[in-house]
Scaffold this active site. Structure first.
Site, PDB file in Angstrom:
ATOM      1  CE  LYS A  78      16.522  -4.694  14.778  1.00  0.00           C
ATOM      2  NZ  LYS A  78      15.729  -3.600  14.206  1.00  0.00           N
ATOM      3  CB  SER A 112      16.606  -0.257  14.434  1.00  0.00           C
ATOM      4  OG  SER A 112      15.760  -0.915  13.517  1.00  0.00           O
ATOM      5  CB  SER A 168      19.186  -2.828  11.582  1.00  0.00           C
ATOM      6  OG  SER A 168      18.265  -2.239  12.479  1.00  0.00           O
TER       7      SER A 168
END
Length: 400
Positions: free
Chosen positions: A106, A103, A160
């Protein structure tokens, strides 16, 4: 500036190469987790791309300034500490080694589209926004629900939310069924524009995808772009946020909290992003300021014991802040540097030269084919600035 250490005295040179062996990175003695899935096979090392920011960075091992104290032992497979403002690289472990991102990808989504979306705009969630891996992290968006885009960013960075990643990517890509694909393409274009040549996105969220890779060095470049944005800085420092109620859907609102514990426990924390998949393991990007100095830490392929990802980041930040300001082993390239030079390395999905396909991580690099070597020579001959970016050894005053 003290010379960078990329090999220790007494370590034998690799047979026939004249290149000293990599220094092992400090690691704690912990047992590997059971049932850990195999690591995806990365693209072969690229000798040009691995030296972006300085030739000392072209190592799978430890690179730190000569004479400084050892960094802390962490389970992260690769990591790097750099100055957000000056771009100086303070040290790292395999900074250009390919790893899967989870993640922390991102942050690339944010660096690519945060300026393209009005945070006050209301959007409506469609079924495709919830097309995420079962059991993966989600902030709890509802099909048909209406949310301000600022709430999506908070859901993305604090919790997240992979659902929020899909929604933001769809909207930034025009809102249609091909919106996510368009945004992923834009993310890859952003990576190339800023010099993050080892980064290839397949999903906007960082959920695993075939051919999806990044590096600790690339994540620092991406973080530098993201932290330059005031909205990003505000989102990642937000401790908790409220998901609005959806009266039409007869659903109440709820509160969610920032999963990056650095902001609660580290003086001067500026925020960052956590990440985990069973394939990528733990990844982390975090930044902090101290005495007018802002540092960023990036790490990939970590385990949560004995320290969680953000704790490993905190330990590496402490180490970075302990170094004199004039210490450096390399440089974060700027978009201006990159604009004057073509990409020096193939994308992870590009076919590799045949001579490199059998290279193992611990083997000496294979010779480039004549065609590939000729191509590299043409690039370097045509762009003196690329030589400056890759090979320059900056002279700075010695430590006082």
């Amino acid at each position: 500036m003290a010379a960078a250490v990329a090999a220790q005295p007494g370590i034998a040179a690799r047979a026939g190469t004249g290149k000293k062996a990599d220094i092992p990175c400090p690691k704690p003695k912990v047992a590997p987790p059971p049932n850990r899935p195999p690591t995806p096979v990365p693209p072969p090392d690229d000798p040009v791309g691995s030296a972006i920011g300085g030739d000392a960075l072209a190592t799978h091992g430890l690179v730190i300034p000569a004479g400084v104290k050892q960094p802390p032992a962490v389970t992260a497979t690769t990591w790097m500490v750099a100055d957000l403002d000056t771009g100086e690289v303070l040290g790292g472990c395999g900074p250009h080694v390919f790893r899967t991102p989870a993640s922390v990808q991102k942050t690339l989504l944010a660096a690519t589209v945060i300026d393209k979306l009005d945070p006050k705009q209301q959007m409506t969630v469609v079924p495709g926004d919830l097309n995420i891996e079962p059991g993966s992290s989600a902030v709890g968006l509802l099909v048909g629900g209406k949310y301000p885009i600022s709430t999506l960013w908070l859901g993305l960075m604090l919790n997240s939310g992979n659902d929020a990643a899909n929604a933001l990517a769809r909207l930034a890509g025009g809102g249609g069924p091909d919106g996510v694909a368009k945004t992923v393409a834009a993310m890859n274009a952003t990576a190339r524009r800023i010099g993050a040549y080892q980064t290839h996105a397949v999903t906007p969220s960082g959920l695993d995808g075939k051919g999806q890779f990044t590096s600790a060095y690339d994540l620092a470049l991406i973080a530098r772009v993201a932290f330059a944005n005031a909205d990003f800085r505000r989102y990642v420092l937000t401790e908790r946020a409220q998901m609005p109620a959806q009266p039409r859907l007869k659903k109440g609102g709820f509160q969610f909290q920032n999963e990056n514990k650095l902001i609660f426990n580290y003086p001067g924390a500026l925020g960052g992003k956590t990440g985990f998949t069973t394939v990528a393991r733990h990844s982390y990007v975090g930044a902090a300021q101290r005495n007018g100095r802002r540092l960023v830490v990036t790490l990939l392929g970590a385990e949560a014991r004995p320290l969680r990802g953000w704790q490993q980041g905190a330990a590496l930040l402490d180490w970075g802040f302990s170094l004199p300001r004039d210490e450096s082993v390399g440089k974060l390239v700027s978009p201006e540097d990159v604009a004057a030079s073509p990409s020096p390395t193939p994308k992870p999905t590009d076919p590799a030269p045949q001579a490199a396909t059998t290279t193992k991580r611990d083997d000496p690099p294979q010779a480039l084919s004549l065609a590939a070597a000729g191509s590299v020579a043409l690039v370097l001959a045509a762009t003196p600035l690329l030589l400056l970016i890759l090979q320059r050894r900056r002279r700075r005053p010695g430590r006082r």
